[in-house]
Enzyme design. Sequence first.
Site, short mmCIF file in Angstrom:
data_model
loop_
_atom_site.label_atom_id
_atom_site.label_comp_id
_atom_site.label_asym_id
_atom_site.label_seq_id
_atom_site.Cartn_x
_atom_site.Cartn_y
_atom_site.Cartn_z
N GLU A 1 58.84 26.04 84.79
CA GLU A 1 58.62 26.76 83.28
C GLU A 1 58.92 25.68 81.88
OE1 GLU A 1 61.34 29.88 82.93
OE2 GLU A 1 60.83 30.56 80.64
N HIS B 1 58.63 41.37 85.81
CA HIS B 1 58.98 40.26 85.44
C HIS B 1 59.76 39.92 84.46
CE1 HIS B 1 60.09 35.82 85.75
NE2 HIS B 1 60.67 35.97 85.17
N GLN C 1 69.74 30.99 87.76
CA GLN C 1 69.77 30.78 86.37
C GLN C 1 70.25 28.82 86.22
OE1 GLN C 1 68.13 31.90 83.25
NE2 GLN C 1 67.50 29.68 83.80
N HIS D 1 60.94 31.28 89.58
CA HIS D 1 60.78 29.88 88.13
C HIS D 1 59.77 29.23 88.47
CE1 HIS D 1 63.33 34.15 86.59
NE2 HIS D 1 62.28 33.99 85.33
N ASP E 1 59.53 39.47 80.79
CA ASP E 1 60.37 38.77 80.82
C ASP E 1 61.98 38.94 80.11
OD1 ASP E 1 61.39 35.67 81.94
OD2 ASP E 1 60.67 34.76 79.86
N HIS F 1 64.35 40.73 83.34
CA HIS F 1 65.55 39.79 83.68
C HIS F 1 66.53 40.85 82.50
CE1 HIS F 1 64.90 35.98 84.52
NE2 HIS F 1 64.16 35.71 83.82
#
Length: 408
Positions: free
Chosen positions: A215, A59, A154, A212, A311, A61
Site C-alpha cells: 500500500e 475491508h 498495523q 495489507h 476501508d 477498520h
Amino acid sequence: MSDFTLILRRARRYPQGDIVDIGVEGTRIGAIAPHLPTSAPTELDAAENLVSPPFVESHIHLDSALTAGEPRWNESGTLFEGIQIWGERKKSLSIEDVKRRALETLQQQAAQGVLWVRTHADVSEPTLTALKALLEVRDSVADWMRVQVVAFPQDGIYSHPKNLELLRESIALGADAIGGIPHYELTREDGVTSVETVFELAETFDRLVDIHCDEIDDEQSRFLEVMAACTIRRDLGSRVTASHTTAMGSYNNAYAQKLMGFLQRARLNLIANPLINITLQGRTDSYPKRRGITRVKELWQQGLNVSFGHDCICDPWYSLGTGNMLDVAWMGLHVCQMTGRAEIDACYEMVTTNGAKTLNVENEYGLEIGKPASFVVLEAIDPFDALRRRARAKWVVSQGKQLTFDST
Ligand code: 17E
Ligand code: FE2
C-alpha cells in the site's frame, strides 16, 4: 399450508432480472417463484424494484471508525501520518469505546444493505483492546450482521519485539483471519519474512489470510509476488486475500504482466479500496499525479476475484464515508475507468458476490432456496441504475428479519 414468515413480492431478482416472489421460512429462503399463492404475516411489495443479495464490506477498520480529528486531523493526507495519529489515539482505547463506535458503524452499514463485514483489528497494541472488543461485537451482532475479524499488526510484526507474540495471542483469542503489513516492516527482508510468518500461522491454525500488501506508490514494493508464491506453494488459493496492492498501479508493464501470471496460478483474492487509495496515494507526486490504485480492470479481465472495500469511515486516514457500498463502487468505476457496460456491472459484483467470495462465505450467500434470507431491496431497476443514482435501500432483510433503524 404456508410456513412463510415473510414474502417479498414482485421483486426484480439479481442477477437474473426476472420478477419473482421470495418466500422466507424463518431464517432461510423457502421459495422463489413468479407468484406465491399463499400469504405470510409480513408481506412487502417491491413493485419491480431490484432485490439483491446484501452488500459485502470486504475491508474496513472498525476499530478506528468515527475517530476523525482525534487527537488531530491528518493534514498531509498520507498513510503514514494516519498511522501516527492512530498510534496516539489507540493509547486511549477502551473496550467500551471500540464497541460503541463499531456498533454504530455496523448499524449505519446494515441500514444501507451491508450484511457481511470483514474488519481489521489492530493487534500491534499491547492490551489487544481493539481485537477483544471487535470479537465481542462480532458475536453479539451475529443474528443481524455477519462479521469477520482480521488480526492486523498495523505497526508491523518485526518492528517491535512483542508484536509476533501479540499476533499469536490474537489467533488464540479467535481472530478469523491473519494480516500483515510487509511494506511497513523495517526492511524488505523483514517484509518477506512477515508474509511467510502469516502464511505459516494461517496454515497451522486454519485461518484465512488478508494482508495489507504494497500500500504505497513505490514501484519497488513487491510483496504481492511473495504472497502469490506462498499461496501457490501451500495451495491456499481463495483462502488468501491481498488488500490494497496499490504499488501495482506503479509497476512497469513488463513486471506487472509477469506477476499477473503468478496471480492467476495462485487464485488469490484482491481488494481495492478506491475512496482511500485515491486520497492516500499520489501524495508525493507533483504532476503527472498517479491514481495510486491497483490494476482492478486488468485483474478482473484476467478472471481474478477482485472486491472493493470502504476501508475507513471517519478515521485518521479518511475523514468522510458513510458505509454505503454504492459510493465505493461508484468511486471504483471512475478511478479504474470501468465505464464499459459489462465493467459497470462488474463494479456492482465487486461490492456483492465477489466480496462474498473473498470472505469465503459463498455457501451462505445469494438469492437461492435454502440460503439465509438476507437481501436488500434497492430503489432501482438494475445494478447500473443503482450505481448511477446511488439508490437508497428501501428494505433490508437479514436472516429472515426485516431490519428497522432509527431515522435520526
Ligand atoms: N491502516 C493501513 O495500513 N492502511 C489503511 N488504508 C488504513 C489503515 C485505513
Ligand atoms: Fe486497510
